[in-house]
Enzyme design. Structure first.
Site, PDB file in Angstrom:
ATOM      1  N   GLU A  55     -51.913  32.171 -63.757  1.00 37.26           N
ATOM      2  CA  GLU A  55     -52.185  32.751 -65.068  1.00 37.26           C
ATOM      3  C   GLU A  55     -52.218  31.649 -66.125  1.00 37.26           C
ATOM      4  O   GLU A  55     -51.713  31.807 -67.237  1.00 37.26           O
ATOM      5  CB  GLU A  55     -51.132  33.793 -65.447  1.00 37.26           C
ATOM      6  CG  GLU A  55     -51.064  34.956 -64.483  1.00 37.26           C
ATOM      7  CD  GLU A  55     -50.220  36.102 -65.008  1.00 37.26           C
ATOM      8  OE1 GLU A  55     -50.796  37.166 -65.249  1.00 37.26           O
ATOM      9  OE2 GLU A  55     -49.010  35.910 -65.191  1.00 37.26           O
ATOM     10  N   CYS A  86     -48.737  43.837 -70.493  1.00 41.20           N
ATOM     11  CA  CYS A  86     -48.357  42.936 -71.594  1.00 41.20           C
ATOM     12  C   CYS A  86     -49.423  42.869 -72.673  1.00 41.20           C
ATOM     13  O   CYS A  86     -49.111  42.752 -73.860  1.00 41.20           O
ATOM     14  CB  CYS A  86     -48.084  41.540 -71.050  1.00 41.20           C
ATOM     15  SG  CYS A  86     -49.422  40.863 -70.042  1.00 41.20           S
TER      16      CYS A  86
HETATM   17 ZN   LIG Z   1     -51.052  39.926 -71.307  1.00 44.39          ZN
END
Ligand SMILES: [Zn+2]
Length: 668
Positions: free
Chosen positions: A348, A432
C-alpha cells in the site's frame, strides 16, 4: 445548532496556557470559513449524504457491537448481512462474503465518522445524526476503563494484551482518530463529553509511554497519534499533549529498536515481521535522518504531517530540513500527476523511483488526503507555493476522485487508467477511505486560509467568506470567483476598523501570467512576490477591493523520461485540474487515440454535465480497425482516422455509465 462562544474561542488554537511564543501560520477553524461554489457543492454532498451513509455503514458492519459494553462481545468473526445483487455488484470482490471479521482499527473508522459528522453539522443541521453520534460517544464513555484506557479491540476482542504490540495493532492510531473526532465534535457542538473522555485517555497514554524512567519507549506502527495530540494540545491549551506528540516523533526509529524489544517481550522473533522492513512504517531510522519517502503511503503522510506540526510549534529546523528532503523526494520521483501516491497494492505504498504505473496504480484515497494534510501543515511555517500548489493538486484531483459527485460511493484505489471494470463501491472491508475523504471535504474551509499575528494567507481560491480577528480587529474577507473554472478572483475586505496587516495571495505555478490590483491600482507582482505568494501590506479599510486575475491556460504535461509508463504520452490540465478521457464521451477506444502536438485544445463550459464542468476537446487521431478483422500482427501499421477527443476533469470520472478511462494520452 451552533458552536458555543467558548468553543469558538478554543478553536483559534493558541496555546494560552503554555506561554510559548505565538507561532507562524495556523489554519482558520472550519466554522470561520463559509465555502460556496465548487467546494460548497462537494461539502453539501458530504453533509447531505456522506455523513449519514458513513454512520449507517459503520452500524451495518456491526462496529457498535464491538464498542458497546452493554452488548455481548462479538468475537473475532461475526455474521454479516448478505449483500443484495446490486450491493454485491457495487462492492465487487472486496465485500461479498457472508461474514465479516471484526477489525482492530474500527475505533479509527468511528473516529473519522464522528469527525465527518461534526464538520457537516456546521453546514447543515442534522439533529438525528447528532443524536446517533451522542449515543456512540455514550458507549465510549461506558467502555472507558477507570484508568482512562479506551480501545474497543483490546477491551472487547483481545482483553489482557494492551500495549504488547504497538507495531501491528493500531492501538495508538485508533486513539489518534478518536482524539481528532473528539476535537471536531467539541468544536462543532460545544459538547465536552467526548473531549474529556479522550483527554483522560491521552493522560493514560502519557502515563504508560514516554521518555521518563519506567515508561515504555514505544510509538505507533501506524502514525496518526502525533498529529492528533497536536490538535488536542491546541484545543485544550495543554502543552503536555504537545510534549507527548513530540516524544513520539523524536523516539521513532531510535536504537535499540522498540519494535524488536517489544516482539521479544511477547515471545516473538522480531525478524518474523510480516512486512520485512521497518521502512514499511517509517521507523527504519530516526525521522531527522530520513531522506527517502518509503513504505506505506498513508503512514508516511501522517508521520510527515505530525513532524510538520512539531516543526512549526517548536521552531525545529532539524525537522524542517528533513521534511524538505522528503518533500523533494516525493514530488520529484514518486508522485502521480493527480497528486495520488503509493503505486503498489503489495505494501500500500512506495516502490522505486519513477515507478508510476497507471492502470495498476494503488494511489489510495487516504494517501492523497494525507498529502493534503502534510502540505497544509508545511504552510504553518509560512506561505510557500511549493507546498500549496501540491496541496491544491491533491485536493482537486487524486483525493476527491475518491468520492462520487453525489457523496454516496467511494474509491479506495485511484488509477489513472481503467478498462471499465474499476468502479465505485458502497463500502469496503477496510473502510478507511470513505470517512477520510468525508472529513477532508467537510473541513475544506480550513485549508483555504491561514492566520498569523499580523497576516492572513489565502492558499485556495473560490467563492467563500472568512471571518477572523487580526490585531484584535474582526475582519471579514469575501472571495467572489468561479474558480476552478475561471481564474478571476475578487476579494473584498471588511475590517470593523482600519487595521494594518499583510495579505498573502498564492500565485499558482500553473498560471503563466497574473494581474493584481488593489482598489483599481495595479500592483507589480514581481515587486511583491516571494515563494509564490504576493504580499500586500497596508492599512486595510472596510470595502477595500483586491482583484487577482490568474491566467488559466490549457497545458500539455509530459512526464520525466524515467517514468517508463508515461513515455510517449501527454496529459492535459487546465488550472488546478488534471483531465482524463472517458469512453462515454469518445467514439474511439481510448488506447487508440493520439493527440497531435499541433492540435488546438479548446475549453468548453458544460453546466449540464457532471454538476457543471469545463471540458477540453481537440481533433485527434484514432487507429482504424480496417483489415484487422482477423490476425493479430502484420507488417503495415494501422491507418488512422480523424476523431474528436473530449476530456473531463479527472475527479469526476466514473460518475456515469462504467467505461474506459485514461489520463495519459498518446502524444503525436
Ligand atoms: Zn484508505
Amino acid at each position: 445548532m451552533t458552536a458555543s462562544p467558548s468553543a469558538r474561542t478554543a478553536q483559534t488554537g493558541t496555546l494560552e496556557k503554555t506561554g510559548k511564543p505565538k507561532l507562524a501560520f495556523r489554519p482558520l477553524p472550519v466554522p470561520q470559513v463559509d465555502v460556496h461554489g465548487f467546494w460548497g457543492d462537494r461539502a453539501d454532498a458530504v453533509a447531505a449524504r456522506t455523513a449519514d451513509i458513513l454512520y449507517d455503514r459503520c452500524v451495518e458492519a456491526r462496529m457498535l457491537e464491538q464498542i458497546d459494553p452493554d452488548r455481548p462481545s462479538p468475537g473475532l468473526v461475526i455474521p454479516f448481512h448478505s449483500p443484495s445483487p446490486d450491493e454485491a455488484e457495487r462492492q465487487g470482490a472486496e465485500f461479498t462474503g457472508s461474514t465479516v471479521t471484526t477489525q482492530m482499527f474500527w475505533d479509527s473508522d468511528l473516529g473519522k465518522t464522528i469527525e465527518t459528522a461534526a464538520y457537516s453539522l456546521y453546514r447543515r443541521k442534522n439533529p438525528e445524526l447528532e443524536k446517533k453520534i451522542d449515543a456512540v460517544i455514550d458507549m465510549y464513555g461506558r467502555l472507558q476503563q477507570p484508568d482512562g484506557y479506551l480501545s474497543s479491540w483490546y477491551q472487547r476482542i483481545q482483553p489482557g494484551l494492551r500495549w504488547t504490540n504497538l507495531r501491528d495493532c493500531h492501538e495508538l492510531y485508533c486513539a489518534g482518530h478518536l482524539i481528532e473526532g473528539a476535537v471536531a465534535y467539541y468544536q462543532a457542538t460545544g459538547k465536552r463529553k467526548f473531549l474529556d473522555i479522550m483527554c483522560r485517555y491521552a493522560d493514560h497514554i502519557a502515563s504508560v509511554l514516554g521518555p521518563e524512567p519506567g515508561k515504555k519507549k514505544g510509538y505507533c506502527g501506524h502514525e496518526e497519534i502525533e498529529l492528533a495530540l497536536v490538535k488536542l494540545a491546541r484545543v485544550t491549551g495543554e502543552q503536555k499533549y504537545m510534549e507527548l506528540a513530540k516524544y513520539f516523533i523524536d523516539q521513532r526509529g531510535v536504537e535499540p529498536h522498540y519494535f524488536d524489544e517489544e516482539a521479544r517481550a511477547r515471545g516473538a522473533d522480531p525478524k518474523a515481521y510480516h512486512f520485512k522492513t521497518y521502512e514499511y512504517n517509517q521507523s527504519h531510522k530516526p525521522v531527522r535522518e530520513q531522506d527517502k519517502v518509503v513504505g506505506h503511503a498513508v503512514r508516511a503522510m501522517y508521520l510527515y504531517s505530525g513532524m510538520a506540526d512539531i516543526a512549526t510549534e517548536y521552531g525545529d529546523d532539524t525537522l524542517r530540513t528533513a521534511l524538505d528532503r522528503l518533500w523533494d523526494d516525493l514530488t520529484s520521483k514518486s508522485l502521480y500527476i493527480t497528486g495520488g501516491l503509493g503505486p503498489s497494492a503489495h505494501n500500500e505504498g512506495f516502490t522505486s523511483d519513477y515507478d508510476l504505473p497507471n492502470e495498476s496504480a494503488y494511489a489510495e484515497t487516504c494517501a492523497a488526503v494525507g498529502l493534503v494534510f502534510w502540505a497544509s501543515r508545511m504552510l504553518g511555517m509560512g506561505p510557500n507555493a511549493r507546498y500549496a500548489d501540491m496541496m491544491e493538486r491533491a485536493l482537486y484531483n487524486g483525493s476527491i476522485s475518491g468520492l462520487s459527485l453525489d457523496g454516496s460511493l467511494f474509491f479506495y484505489e485511484n488509477p489513472l487508467e481503467s478498462r471499465g471494470a474499476h468502479n465505485r463501491w458502497k463500502w469496503h472491508r477496510c473502510p478507511c477511505c470513505p470517512p477520510n475523504i468525508g472529513r477532508m471535504v467537510a473541513s475544506i474551509g480550513s485549508y483555504f486560509y491561514s492566520l498569523a499575528d499580523d497576516a492572513i494567507a489565502v492558499h485556495l481560491y473560490g467563492d467563500s467568506t472568512a471571518r477572523f480577528d487580526i490585531s484584535g480587529v474582526p475582519v471579514s474577507l469575501t472571495q467572489a470567483s468561479r474558480y476552478p473554472w475561471d481564474g478571476a478572483v475578487g476579494i473584498t475586505l471588511e475590517p470593523q476598523a482600519p487595521v494594518e496587516f499583510t495579505l498573502h495571495l498564492r500565485i499558482p505555478a500553473w498560471s503563466a501570467s497574473a494581474g493584481l490590483t488593489v482598489n483599481g491600482d495595479a500592483v507589480s507582482l514581481a515587486d511583491v512576490t516571494s515563494d509564490g505568494y504576493a504580499a500586500i501590506r497596508r492599512i486595510w479599510k472596510k470595502g477595500d477591493q483586491v482583484r487577482l486575475d490568474l491566467e488559466m491556460p490549457i497545458e500539455r504535461l509530459y512526464a520525466n523520461p524515467q517514468v517508463r509508463q508515461d513515455a510517449g504520452r501527454v496529459a492535459l490540465s487546465r488550472g488546478p485540474l488534471i483531465y482524463c478521457v472517458e469512453a462515454t464521451d469518445n467514439d474511439s477506444q481510448l488506447h487508440r487515440l493520439t493527440l497531435p502536438r499541433t492540435a488546438s485544445v479548446e475549453a468548453q463550459q458544460r453546466p449540464e454535465l457532471l454538476g457543471g464542468v469545463v471540458t477540453l476537446s481537440a481533433v485527434a487521431r484514432s487507429d482504424a480497425g480496417d483489415g484487422w478483422q482477423s490476425g493479430l500482427y502484420r507488417p503495415e501499421p494501422p491507418a488512422t482516422a480523424e476523431t474528436r477527443l473530449t476530456a473531463i476533469p479527472y475527479f469526476a470520472w466514473d460518475n456515469r455509465e462504467p467505461g474506459e478511462m485514461l489520463v495519459w494520452l498518446r502524444d503525436g
